[in-house]
Structure formats: C-alpha cells, structure tokens
Design a protein around this motif. Sequence first.
Motif, PDB file in Angstrom:
ATOM      1  N   VAL A   1       3.107  45.363  44.194  1.00 37.86           N
ATOM      2  CA  VAL A   1       2.091  45.630  43.174  1.00 37.86           C
ATOM      3  C   VAL A   1       1.243  44.377  42.949  1.00 37.86           C
ATOM      4  CG1 VAL A   1       1.669  46.369  40.813  1.00 37.86           C
ATOM      5  CG2 VAL A   1       3.611  47.303  42.068  1.00 37.86           C
ATOM      6  N   VAL A   2       1.893  43.210  42.923  1.00 39.96           N
ATOM      7  CA  VAL A   2       1.161  41.949  42.758  1.00 39.96           C
ATOM      8  C   VAL A   2       0.198  41.736  43.919  1.00 39.96           C
ATOM      9  CG1 VAL A   2       1.382  39.448  42.535  1.00 39.96           C
ATOM     10  CG2 VAL A   2       3.078  40.946  41.460  1.00 39.96           C
ATOM     11  N   VAL A   3       0.662  42.017  45.133  1.00 35.70           N
ATOM     12  CA  VAL A   3      -0.194  41.841  46.314  1.00 35.70           C
ATOM     13  C   VAL A   3      -1.362  42.822  46.288  1.00 35.70           C
ATOM     14  CG1 VAL A   3      -0.267  41.993  48.835  1.00 35.70           C
ATOM     15  CG2 VAL A   3       1.690  40.909  47.706  1.00 35.70           C
ATOM     16  N   PHE A   4      -1.076  44.089  45.941  1.00 31.98           N
ATOM     17  CA  PHE A   4      -2.162  45.070  45.836  1.00 31.98           C
ATOM     18  C   PHE A   4      -3.191  44.627  44.802  1.00 31.98           C
ATOM     19  CE2 PHE A   4      -3.686  48.456  42.982  1.00 31.98           C
ATOM     20  CZ  PHE A   4      -4.600  49.077  43.824  1.00 31.98           C
ATOM     21  N   ALA A   5      -2.720  44.195  43.636  1.00 28.31           N
ATOM     22  CA  ALA A   5      -3.642  43.782  42.575  1.00 28.31           C
ATOM     23  C   ALA A   5      -4.447  42.561  42.998  1.00 28.31           C
ATOM     24  CB  ALA A   5      -2.858  43.498  41.295  1.00 28.31           C
ATOM     25  N   SER A   6      -3.818  41.627  43.698  1.00 27.02           N
ATOM     26  CA  SER A   6      -4.521  40.417  44.129  1.00 27.02           C
ATOM     27  C   SER A   6      -5.598  40.742  45.165  1.00 27.02           C
ATOM     28  CB  SER A   6      -3.531  39.402  44.694  1.00 27.02           C
ATOM     29  OG  SER A   6      -2.581  39.026  43.722  1.00 27.02           O
ATOM     30  N   CYS A   7      -5.270  41.621  46.102  1.00 25.49           N
ATOM     31  CA  CYS A   7      -6.273  42.032  47.102  1.00 25.49           C
ATOM     32  C   CYS A   7      -7.400  42.818  46.439  1.00 25.49           C
ATOM     33  CB  CYS A   7      -5.603  42.873  48.189  1.00 25.49           C
ATOM     34  SG  CYS A   7      -4.437  41.958  49.223  1.00 25.49           S
ATOM     35  N   SER A   8      -7.052  43.651  45.484  1.00 24.45           N
ATOM     36  CA  SER A   8      -8.076  44.395  44.743  1.00 24.45           C
ATOM     37  C   SER A   8      -8.997  43.436  44.007  1.00 24.45           C
ATOM     38  CB  SER A   8      -7.416  45.354  43.747  1.00 24.45           C
ATOM     39  OG  SER A   8      -6.597  46.297  44.411  1.00 24.45           O
ATOM     40  N   ALA A   9      -8.415  42.375  43.446  1.00 24.38           N
ATOM     41  CA  ALA A   9      -9.207  41.397  42.705  1.00 24.38           C
ATOM     42  C   ALA A   9     -10.248  40.739  43.597  1.00 24.38           C
ATOM     43  CB  ALA A   9      -8.294  40.349  42.083  1.00 24.38           C
ATOM     44  N   MET A  10      -9.914  40.537  44.874  1.00 24.92           N
ATOM     45  CA  MET A  10     -10.878  39.929  45.789  1.00 24.92           C
ATOM     46  C   MET A  10     -12.136  40.793  45.900  1.00 24.92           C
ATOM     47  SD  MET A  10      -8.490  38.511  48.892  1.00 24.92           S
ATOM     48  CE  MET A  10      -7.117  37.399  48.576  1.00 24.92           C
ATOM     49  N   VAL A  11     -11.924  42.101  46.033  1.00 30.27           N
ATOM     50  CA  VAL A  11     -13.063  43.015  46.168  1.00 30.27           C
ATOM     51  C   VAL A  11     -13.861  43.076  44.870  1.00 30.27           C
ATOM     52  CG1 VAL A  11     -13.747  45.409  46.617  1.00 30.27           C
ATOM     53  CG2 VAL A  11     -11.827  44.401  47.874  1.00 30.27           C
ATOM     54  N   ILE A  12     -13.169  43.243  43.761  1.00 30.88           N
ATOM     55  CA  ILE A  12     -13.837  43.442  42.479  1.00 30.88           C
ATOM     56  C   ILE A  12     -14.567  42.181  42.025  1.00 30.88           C
ATOM     57  CG2 ILE A  12     -13.500  44.081  40.078  1.00 30.88           C
ATOM     58  CD1 ILE A  12     -13.038  46.319  42.155  1.00 30.88           C
TER      59      ILE A  12
ATOM     60  N   LEU B   1     -13.012  29.358  38.271  1.00 30.65           N
ATOM     61  CA  LEU B   1     -12.958  29.533  36.819  1.00 30.65           C
ATOM     62  C   LEU B   1     -12.495  30.950  36.473  1.00 30.65           C
ATOM     63  CD1 LEU B   1     -16.256  27.740  35.732  1.00 30.65           C
ATOM     64  CD2 LEU B   1     -13.926  26.848  35.640  1.00 30.65           C
ATOM     65  N   ALA B   2     -13.006  31.938  37.212  1.00 30.74           N
ATOM     66  CA  ALA B   2     -12.572  33.317  36.981  1.00 30.74           C
ATOM     67  C   ALA B   2     -11.101  33.496  37.330  1.00 30.74           C
ATOM     68  CB  ALA B   2     -13.431  34.276  37.802  1.00 30.74           C
ATOM     69  N   ALA B   3     -10.608  32.700  38.292  1.00 37.39           N
ATOM     70  CA  ALA B   3      -9.206  32.818  38.703  1.00 37.39           C
ATOM     71  C   ALA B   3      -8.248  32.457  37.573  1.00 37.39           C
ATOM     72  CB  ALA B   3      -8.931  31.924  39.913  1.00 37.39           C
ATOM     73  N   ILE B   4      -8.726  31.678  36.579  1.00 36.42           N
ATOM     74  CA  ILE B   4      -7.887  31.351  35.433  1.00 36.42           C
ATOM     75  C   ILE B   4      -7.395  32.627  34.751  1.00 36.42           C
ATOM     76  CG2 ILE B   4      -7.998  30.452  33.068  1.00 36.42           C
ATOM     77  CD1 ILE B   4      -7.511  28.287  35.036  1.00 36.42           C
ATOM     78  N   ALA B   5      -8.262  33.651  34.719  1.00 32.01           N
ATOM     79  CA  ALA B   5      -7.877  34.913  34.081  1.00 32.01           C
ATOM     80  C   ALA B   5      -6.706  35.571  34.809  1.00 32.01           C
ATOM     81  CB  ALA B   5      -9.068  35.873  34.050  1.00 32.01           C
ATOM     82  N   TYR B   6      -6.484  35.200  36.051  1.00 29.81           N
ATOM     83  CA  TYR B   6      -5.435  35.826  36.854  1.00 29.81           C
ATOM     84  C   TYR B   6      -4.111  35.071  36.766  1.00 29.81           C
ATOM     85  CZ  TYR B   6      -9.233  38.579  38.715  1.00 29.81           C
ATOM     86  OH  TYR B   6     -10.301  39.438  38.834  1.00 29.81           O
ATOM     87  N   VAL B   7      -4.106  33.951  36.041  1.00 24.47           N
ATOM     88  CA  VAL B   7      -2.857  33.215  35.818  1.00 24.47           C
ATOM     89  C   VAL B   7      -2.748  32.878  34.333  1.00 24.47           C
ATOM     90  CG1 VAL B   7      -2.553  32.267  38.126  1.00 24.47           C
ATOM     91  CG2 VAL B   7      -4.053  31.082  36.530  1.00 24.47           C
ATOM     92  N   ASP B   8      -3.150  33.817  33.482  1.00 23.15           N
ATOM     93  CA  ASP B   8      -3.071  33.585  32.050  1.00 23.15           C
ATOM     94  C   ASP B   8      -1.667  33.938  31.544  1.00 23.15           C
ATOM     95  OD1 ASP B   8      -2.970  36.354  31.835  1.00 23.15           O
ATOM     96  OD2 ASP B   8      -4.475  36.465  30.253  1.00 23.15           O
ATOM     97  N   PRO B   9      -1.337  33.683  30.272  1.00 23.24           N
ATOM     98  CA  PRO B   9       0.022  33.956  29.781  1.00 23.24           C
ATOM     99  C   PRO B   9       0.477  35.399  29.984  1.00 23.24           C
ATOM    100  CG  PRO B   9      -1.125  32.535  28.236  1.00 23.24           C
ATOM    101  CD  PRO B   9      -2.150  32.955  29.267  1.00 23.24           C
ATOM    102  N   GLY B  10      -0.462  36.353  30.000  1.00 26.23           N
ATOM    103  CA  GLY B  10      -0.081  37.735  30.266  1.00 26.23           C
ATOM    104  C   GLY B  10       0.568  37.882  31.627  1.00 26.23           C
ATOM    105  N   ASN B  11       0.062  37.151  32.618  1.00 28.67           N
ATOM    106  CA  ASN B  11       0.668  37.168  33.947  1.00 28.67           C
ATOM    107  C   ASN B  11       2.088  36.603  33.903  1.00 28.67           C
ATOM    108  OD1 ASN B  11      -2.462  36.752  34.444  1.00 28.67           O
ATOM    109  ND2 ASN B  11      -1.633  37.741  36.257  1.00 28.67           N
ATOM    110  N   PHE B  12       2.276  35.550  33.129  1.00 29.23           N
ATOM    111  CA  PHE B  12       3.617  34.981  32.993  1.00 29.23           C
ATOM    112  C   PHE B  12       4.577  36.026  32.422  1.00 29.23           C
ATOM    113  CE2 PHE B  12       1.356  31.159  33.708  1.00 29.23           C
ATOM    114  CZ  PHE B  12       2.252  30.141  33.971  1.00 29.23           C
TER     115      PHE B  12
ATOM    116  N   ALA C   1      -2.950  42.527  34.213  1.00 33.97           N
ATOM    117  CA  ALA C   1      -2.898  41.072  34.147  1.00 33.97           C
ATOM    118  C   ALA C   1      -3.583  40.420  35.332  1.00 33.97           C
ATOM    119  CB  ALA C   1      -1.433  40.615  34.089  1.00 33.97           C
ATOM    120  N   THR C   2      -3.721  41.148  36.425  1.00 35.07           N
ATOM    121  CA  THR C   2      -4.278  40.565  37.644  1.00 35.07           C
ATOM    122  C   THR C   2      -5.744  40.937  37.827  1.00 35.07           C
ATOM    123  OG1 THR C   2      -2.073  40.742  38.642  1.00 35.07           O
ATOM    124  CG2 THR C   2      -3.908  40.280  40.121  1.00 35.07           C
TER     125      THR C   2
END
Length: 423
Positions: A67-78, A39-50, A217-218
């Motif tokens: 940058v996308v990969v860094f942000a995605s890996c950071s999201a895992m930790v956070i 459910l939280a992952a929805i925030a990572y594919v919202d229209p802002g990401n598009f 966005a990520t």
Amino acid sequence: MNERVAQEPRRVADRAADRGERRLGGTLRAPRTLVPALLAAIAYVDPGNFGVNITSGAEHDYGLVWVVVFASCSAMVIQYLAAKLGMVTGKSLAEHSAERFPGVGRLLLWAQAELVVIMTDLAEIVGGAIALRLLFGMPLMAGAVCVTLFSLVVLALKVRGRSHFDSVVLVLLVVIIGSLVWQVTVADVDSAGLLRSLVPGPLDGSAALLAVGIVGATVMPHALHFHSAASRGHDDGAPAPSQAERLRSGRRTVHSVVIAMTIAGFANVSLVVFAAALPTTAGASIETAYAALGASAGDIAATMLAVALLASGLASTLVGVQTGDVVMQGFGRRPISPLLRRLFAVVPALVILGLGVEPTDALVWSQVVLSFALPGTLVPLLVFTRDRRLMGVLANHRVTTAAATLITAVIVGLCAYLVVSGA
C-alpha cells in the motif's frame, strides 16, 4: 567598464535561470523544479505518516508495504500534475478551482480544502506534541501549544524571500531522512519478507483502516495545493517560453518529482520496516513504539525516532502555514486575518487533545479523513491538466490521464471498501 562590471552578476543570474536553476539559501544552486518538489515531499513524511506506518508495521509486519509503494507511485503522478499546472498557468490549483467552479461549487471545494488544512494541522500539532513529550517530558497540551506558537511566529515573521523558508524546511527534511535511515540500519530486516510484501494482499480487520490512512498520509491533498503554488513562475517581463522550453521544463519537473517522491517513499517504507521488528503491542501508539524501540535497539535509536518526529512536525507546520495562505488566496474573495485563520485551523487539534483522545489514534483518523477528501482535489486537478486550451503542449497525454483516473478510482474504492466493511 563600470557598467560591464555591474551587469556581470545579472548575467550570471540569467545563465542560472536559463539552466533552470535557482539559488537555495543564497548560496547553493538547485534545479528550479526540484526545490518545490522537495518542499511538497515534506507532506509525505509528516507526523500522520509516522502514526499510520508505525502502527501498520507493528500490527501487520510487512503486510501493508504494498500500500505504501502504491501510494508513493501514485504521488509521483499526482504531484507532477500539480507542479505542471502551476508552472504552465502561473496559477494555483485553488485559483483554478475557484474560477472554473463558481458559486456553490467554489464554496464546496473551499470547504473541502479547509477541512484538509485542519486535518493536516491536527497531525502536525499532535505529532509535534508527542515528540516534545518523548524528548523533554512535556505534557501533551503544553507541547501542542508550543507547536502552535511556532506556527504563529512563522506567520508573524513572514520571512521575505522564499530562499530562507526553503532552506529551513529542507534542513528539517534531511534530519527526518537521516534519522529514519538510522532506524533501518539498526532494525532486523527480513529482506525476503520485504520483497514478498510488494505483492498486494488482503485487507482484513484493521488493515483496511490503516490502508486508507496510508493513502491519505501519502497522497496528501494539501500537498497538491502547495506544489501548484510553489511551482508558479514569476512575471519578470521575460518573453513567453517557446514550446521546446516548455517541454524541457516538463521533463525537469518529471525528474524532480520522481526524486522527491522516491525519497519520501523510502522514508515511509522505513517506518514500516523498523516497526515490523517491534512487538505487536508496540503498534498501540507512537509512545509504545518509542519504548519498545528503546528496549530493543537502545536509547539512541529511540531518541532519533523522537527527533525525526519533531522535525517532521515543525517542517510540516511551515508548509502548512504556506498551504493555508494558498487556499485562502485562491478561494477567498474577502481578506481574512491570517492570525484568525490560523487559530481557526489549530483549535480542533487543541480540543481533541484536551478531550483526552489517544494522540496516535487522532493521527491515524486524520489521515483517513484526508483519504476521503482526496477525490475532491484529484478530480479538478485532472480536469485542468488534461485541458489543452489551458495547458498547451504540456496537457496530459492519454496515458497520464488514464493513470491518474485509475489512481483516483482505486482511492475511491478503498474508501468505499472501508465504509462497507465497517472496519
């Protein structure tokens, strides 16, 4: 005999609970920690990401994939930190922030959280309006009103039982991912170039602005509030879990967050990859990308993009409604009408569209604002999750704290670089 039969469903439910499972939509079972993570992952594919990823791919090819990969890996930790905060303490990030930082601190953090909700709503409403215009030729303002009414209906219904809410959002997530997979399959992907793009490169010109937007966005601040609340347990009178059970729950949370954030990361990279195959002029807006995609890959591919964008806007709106409630319940001391609060959050989006601002530019800048708001969410989260008195055996390991601190420092550095460079 009757008593034994009557108790049997309860025993089945107890066994599911012991395995750390929950029922989804009343039928399917899923790990208890996986559903909040998805459910939280929805925030990572919202229209802002598009908006930011399509612009990045069209204007800079694969140059910002790192940058996308860094942000995605950071999201895992956070997101792991946010999930375990709610799971261990039974309170959301907003509730902890209000208790730990009373007075002016509470008001400042509350204002920051409400700004985050407003910027998130802006992206959801604008993105949904763009999708409705692409699919049905609906004027932007009319589309924005439709998405707003959808969120108000959701708020008014107050669907009882999270299982129905979960099911609707997860179905929309499947639609988003499926549509983006389709885009990648029809795109002309340069595999070697994509691999080279994993190495960080310079941020010249608009790349700095887009990089900050990608981070915002990520690593979405409102997703941290939502995930901490969605991971809270329920006080059903059961005895407190043992240390071993807490550790098992922590491991399940790690696995669930990695799965959810990997899915979201794949979706974001997919947006950059298919946009990179489009002409540079396609980066001007989502509408131009839609037209270019239709010309190069056909109407089906373009329609799938618009469907994914609409599903993204609707799913994000559902999560946004919940997040607004979480923030208000955590920081607010006096009850405010949910309808009034929701209207207050969506008015800026309607005003921006009414003023004729380019919708995709509004999406990009909303994500930039979220990046600047991130430290105000990350720092309290880090303070709480490293507190052994609060978290017990699941308090942050020194490596986890160091990683989260580094992520926060990089995000602050990117925002500072954007201001100094004047990009």
